[in-house]
Design a protein around this motif. Structure first.
Motif, PDB file in Angstrom:
ATOM      1  N   PHE A   1      37.221  41.636  30.659  1.00  0.00           N
ATOM      2  CA  PHE A   1      36.252  42.082  31.661  1.00  0.00           C
ATOM      3  C   PHE A   1      35.585  43.384  31.213  1.00  0.00           C
ATOM      4  O   PHE A   1      34.367  43.537  31.324  1.00  0.00           O
ATOM      5  CB  PHE A   1      36.917  42.302  33.024  1.00  0.00           C
ATOM      6  N   VAL A   2      36.367  44.324  30.718  1.00  0.00           N
ATOM      7  CA  VAL A   2      35.801  45.603  30.276  1.00  0.00           C
ATOM      8  C   VAL A   2      34.800  45.369  29.147  1.00  0.00           C
ATOM      9  O   VAL A   2      33.688  45.903  29.173  1.00  0.00           O
ATOM     10  CB  VAL A   2      36.923  46.579  29.858  1.00  0.00           C
ATOM     11  N   VAL A   3      35.156  44.549  28.172  1.00  0.00           N
ATOM     12  CA  VAL A   3      34.235  44.246  27.071  1.00  0.00           C
ATOM     13  C   VAL A   3      32.983  43.560  27.616  1.00  0.00           C
ATOM     14  O   VAL A   3      31.854  43.915  27.255  1.00  0.00           O
ATOM     15  CB  VAL A   3      34.933  43.364  26.011  1.00  0.00           C
ATOM     16  N   GLY A   4      33.170  42.595  28.496  1.00  0.00           N
ATOM     17  CA  GLY A   4      32.029  41.876  29.060  1.00  0.00           C
ATOM     18  C   GLY A   4      31.088  42.770  29.844  1.00  0.00           C
ATOM     19  O   GLY A   4      29.865  42.638  29.754  1.00  0.00           O
ATOM     20  N   PHE A   5      31.660  43.706  30.607  1.00  0.00           N
ATOM     21  CA  PHE A   5      30.811  44.603  31.382  1.00  0.00           C
ATOM     22  C   PHE A   5      30.119  45.632  30.493  1.00  0.00           C
ATOM     23  O   PHE A   5      29.002  46.050  30.787  1.00  0.00           O
ATOM     24  CB  PHE A   5      31.609  45.291  32.478  1.00  0.00           C
TER      25      PHE A   5
ATOM     26  N   TRP B   1      24.001  49.860  33.852  1.00  0.00           N
ATOM     27  CA  TRP B   1      25.123  50.793  33.675  1.00  0.00           C
ATOM     28  C   TRP B   1      25.928  50.923  34.963  1.00  0.00           C
ATOM     29  O   TRP B   1      27.152  51.049  34.919  1.00  0.00           O
ATOM     30  CB  TRP B   1      24.628  52.163  33.204  1.00  0.00           C
ATOM     31  N   LEU B   2      25.259  50.881  36.097  1.00  0.00           N
ATOM     32  CA  LEU B   2      25.966  50.925  37.377  1.00  0.00           C
ATOM     33  C   LEU B   2      26.865  49.703  37.535  1.00  0.00           C
ATOM     34  O   LEU B   2      28.037  49.824  37.913  1.00  0.00           O
ATOM     35  CB  LEU B   2      24.973  51.013  38.535  1.00  0.00           C
ATOM     36  N   PHE B   3      26.334  48.524  37.231  1.00  0.00           N
ATOM     37  CA  PHE B   3      27.143  47.302  37.280  1.00  0.00           C
ATOM     38  C   PHE B   3      28.305  47.377  36.297  1.00  0.00           C
ATOM     39  O   PHE B   3      29.417  46.955  36.600  1.00  0.00           O
ATOM     40  CB  PHE B   3      26.300  46.068  36.987  1.00  0.00           C
ATOM     41  N   ALA B   4      28.047  47.900  35.110  1.00  0.00           N
ATOM     42  CA  ALA B   4      29.100  48.004  34.101  1.00  0.00           C
ATOM     43  C   ALA B   4      30.224  48.924  34.580  1.00  0.00           C
ATOM     44  O   ALA B   4      31.406  48.581  34.481  1.00  0.00           O
ATOM     45  CB  ALA B   4      28.524  48.508  32.783  1.00  0.00           C
ATOM     46  N   MET B   5      29.870  50.078  35.125  1.00  0.00           N
ATOM     47  CA  MET B   5      30.897  51.014  35.594  1.00  0.00           C
ATOM     48  C   MET B   5      31.653  50.459  36.801  1.00  0.00           C
ATOM     49  O   MET B   5      32.869  50.617  36.911  1.00  0.00           O
ATOM     50  CB  MET B   5      30.275  52.375  35.934  1.00  0.00           C
ATOM     51  N   ALA B   6      30.947  49.799  37.708  1.00  0.00           N
ATOM     52  CA  ALA B   6      31.613  49.182  38.866  1.00  0.00           C
ATOM     53  C   ALA B   6      32.545  48.063  38.413  1.00  0.00           C
ATOM     54  O   ALA B   6      33.668  47.924  38.929  1.00  0.00           O
ATOM     55  CB  ALA B   6      30.576  48.641  39.855  1.00  0.00           C
ATOM     56  N   GLY B   7      32.120  47.285  37.447  1.00  0.00           N
ATOM     57  CA  GLY B   7      32.965  46.220  36.919  1.00  0.00           C
ATOM     58  C   GLY B   7      34.207  46.756  36.226  1.00  0.00           C
ATOM     59  O   GLY B   7      35.299  46.205  36.367  1.00  0.00           O
ATOM     60  N   ILE B   8      34.047  47.843  35.495  1.00  0.00           N
ATOM     61  CA  ILE B   8      35.197  48.454  34.822  1.00  0.00           C
ATOM     62  C   ILE B   8      36.164  49.021  35.856  1.00  0.00           C
ATOM     63  O   ILE B   8      37.383  48.883  35.721  1.00  0.00           O
ATOM     64  CB  ILE B   8      34.731  49.520  33.815  1.00  0.00           C
ATOM     65  N   ALA B   9      35.644  49.638  36.906  1.00  0.00           N
ATOM     66  CA  ALA B   9      36.518  50.150  37.969  1.00  0.00           C
ATOM     67  C   ALA B   9      37.283  49.007  38.634  1.00  0.00           C
ATOM     68  O   ALA B   9      38.486  49.115  38.907  1.00  0.00           O
ATOM     69  CB  ALA B   9      35.697  50.915  39.010  1.00  0.00           C
ATOM     70  N   LEU B  10      36.608  47.899  38.875  1.00  0.00           N
ATOM     71  CA  LEU B  10      37.267  46.733  39.462  1.00  0.00           C
ATOM     72  C   LEU B  10      38.326  46.181  38.517  1.00  0.00           C
ATOM     73  O   LEU B  10      39.423  45.801  38.942  1.00  0.00           O
ATOM     74  CB  LEU B  10      36.215  45.672  39.782  1.00  0.00           C
ATOM     75  N   ALA B  11      38.031  46.158  37.230  1.00  0.00           N
ATOM     76  CA  ALA B  11      39.000  45.682  36.243  1.00  0.00           C
ATOM     77  C   ALA B  11      40.228  46.589  36.195  1.00  0.00           C
ATOM     78  O   ALA B  11      41.364  46.113  36.082  1.00  0.00           O
ATOM     79  CB  ALA B  11      38.342  45.594  34.872  1.00  0.00           C
ATOM     80  N   LEU B  12      40.020  47.892  36.299  1.00  0.00           N
ATOM     81  CA  LEU B  12      41.157  48.812  36.296  1.00  0.00           C
ATOM     82  C   LEU B  12      42.007  48.652  37.557  1.00  0.00           C
ATOM     83  O   LEU B  12      43.232  48.788  37.505  1.00  0.00           O
ATOM     84  CB  LEU B  12      40.683  50.252  36.127  1.00  0.00           C
ATOM     85  N   LEU B  13      41.373  48.344  38.676  1.00  0.00           N
ATOM     86  CA  LEU B  13      42.134  48.028  39.884  1.00  0.00           C
ATOM     87  C   LEU B  13      42.991  46.785  39.669  1.00  0.00           C
ATOM     88  O   LEU B  13      44.138  46.714  40.116  1.00  0.00           O
ATOM     89  CB  LEU B  13      41.203  47.801  41.073  1.00  0.00           C
ATOM     90  N   MET B  14      42.422  45.801  38.986  1.00  0.00           N
ATOM     91  CA  MET B  14      43.185  44.597  38.670  1.00  0.00           C
ATOM     92  C   MET B  14      44.411  44.943  37.833  1.00  0.00           C
ATOM     93  O   MET B  14      45.503  44.421  38.069  1.00  0.00           O
ATOM     94  CB  MET B  14      42.320  43.594  37.909  1.00  0.00           C
ATOM     95  N   LEU B  15      44.241  45.819  36.866  1.00  0.00           N
ATOM     96  CA  LEU B  15      45.355  46.216  36.013  1.00  0.00           C
ATOM     97  C   LEU B  15      46.437  46.930  36.827  1.00  0.00           C
ATOM     98  O   LEU B  15      47.631  46.664  36.654  1.00  0.00           O
ATOM     99  CB  LEU B  15      44.850  47.103  34.880  1.00  0.00           C
ATOM    100  N   LEU B  16      46.031  47.811  37.709  1.00  0.00           N
ATOM    101  CA  LEU B  16      46.986  48.518  38.559  1.00  0.00           C
ATOM    102  C   LEU B  16      47.788  47.538  39.416  1.00  0.00           C
ATOM    103  O   LEU B  16      49.022  47.600  39.464  1.00  0.00           O
ATOM    104  CB  LEU B  16      46.257  49.522  39.460  1.00  0.00           C
ATOM    105  N   PHE B  17      47.098  46.615  40.063  1.00  0.00           N
ATOM    106  CA  PHE B  17      47.801  45.684  40.932  1.00  0.00           C
ATOM    107  C   PHE B  17      48.586  44.645  40.135  1.00  0.00           C
ATOM    108  O   PHE B  17      49.590  44.126  40.623  1.00  0.00           O
ATOM    109  CB  PHE B  17      46.840  45.044  41.933  1.00  0.00           C
ATOM    110  N   ALA B  18      48.170  44.345  38.921  1.00  0.00           N
ATOM    111  CA  ALA B  18      48.971  43.458  38.070  1.00  0.00           C
ATOM    112  C   ALA B  18      50.296  44.131  37.728  1.00  0.00           C
ATOM    113  O   ALA B  18      51.350  43.486  37.713  1.00  0.00           O
ATOM    114  CB  ALA B  18      48.203  43.103  36.805  1.00  0.00           C
ATOM    115  N   TYR B  19      50.253  45.425  37.471  1.00  0.00           N
ATOM    116  CA  TYR B  19      51.483  46.163  37.195  1.00  0.00           C
ATOM    117  C   TYR B  19      52.401  46.154  38.420  1.00  0.00           C
ATOM    118  O   TYR B  19      53.602  45.925  38.301  1.00  0.00           O
ATOM    119  CB  TYR B  19      51.145  47.599  36.776  1.00  0.00           C
ATOM    120  N   LYS B  20      51.817  46.396  39.593  1.00  0.00           N
ATOM    121  CA  LYS B  20      52.616  46.375  40.830  1.00  0.00           C
ATOM    122  C   LYS B  20      53.155  44.969  41.098  1.00  0.00           C
ATOM    123  O   LYS B  20      54.260  44.805  41.589  1.00  0.00           O
ATOM    124  CB  LYS B  20      51.795  46.869  42.019  1.00  0.00           C
TER     125      LYS B  20
END
Length: 182
Positions: A52-56, A92-111
């Protein structure tokens, strides 16, 4: 803070009240950690987040292609110059929002890997948000985000397999002061 029992671990009742799975030494969870599907799902989420990060980050690089698709979708009401003028900041706004969403996914995957039931539910919600983004904004979709979404969907399905449910305990029902217990 909770008081550990004589083995140095929190009591099982306190772990249950906190919404955590049973400790590995209690026999409720395999000693090797989470069940196999949960481990596979976790690594699926990690790879999906990386994709997702690469794609965004590829969004601003595809600016000309996206502008052409948006002009075509506009039906001649806007020109390519008008769309191109505001495209880069929006990308760039979409890219940053997508990266933030992806990082949320990573956090909740860890939990989720720790056995938190609500993290599993949040991951489902995040996949649905990404799916809605994917379907609604076709001009911003690329093959990398498509593969990432498919991987995230597969990882989500793994979390709901029949043998995995016990790893995500239900939270105990709280008794409200104004309600009488039978």
């Amino acid at each position: 803070m909770t008081d550990p029992d004589d083995t140095g671990h929190e009591s099982e009742r306190e772990r249950e009240a906190a919404g955590l799975p049973p400790s590995p030494d209690s026999g409720g969870v395999p000693a090797g950690g989470p069940p196999g599907p949960v481990r596979v799902a976790f690594w699926g989420w990690v790879v999906a987040v990386a994709l997702f990060v690469v794609g965004f980050l590829l969004l601003p690089l595809r600016r000309d292609q996206i502008v052409d698709e948006l002009v075509e979708a506009g039906g001649g009401q806007v020109t390519a110059d008008e769309v191109a003028a505001g495209a880069l900041p929006v990308l760039w706004l979409f890219a940053m929002a997508g990266i933030a969403l992806a990082l949320l996914m990573l956090l909740f995957a860890y939990k989720m890997r720790e056995g938190t039931r609500s993290a599993r539910s949040v991951l489902v919600a995040l996949v649905l948000v990404m799916l809605a983004f994917h379907l609604a904004l076709q001009a911003f979709v690329n093959p990398v985000t498509t593969v990432a979404l498919a991987l995230a969907c597969a990882a989500t399905v793994l979390l709901y397999l029949p043998g995995v449910g016990d790893y995500f305990p239900k939270l105990p029902r709280t008794v409200r002061r104004w309600r009488e217990q039978p």
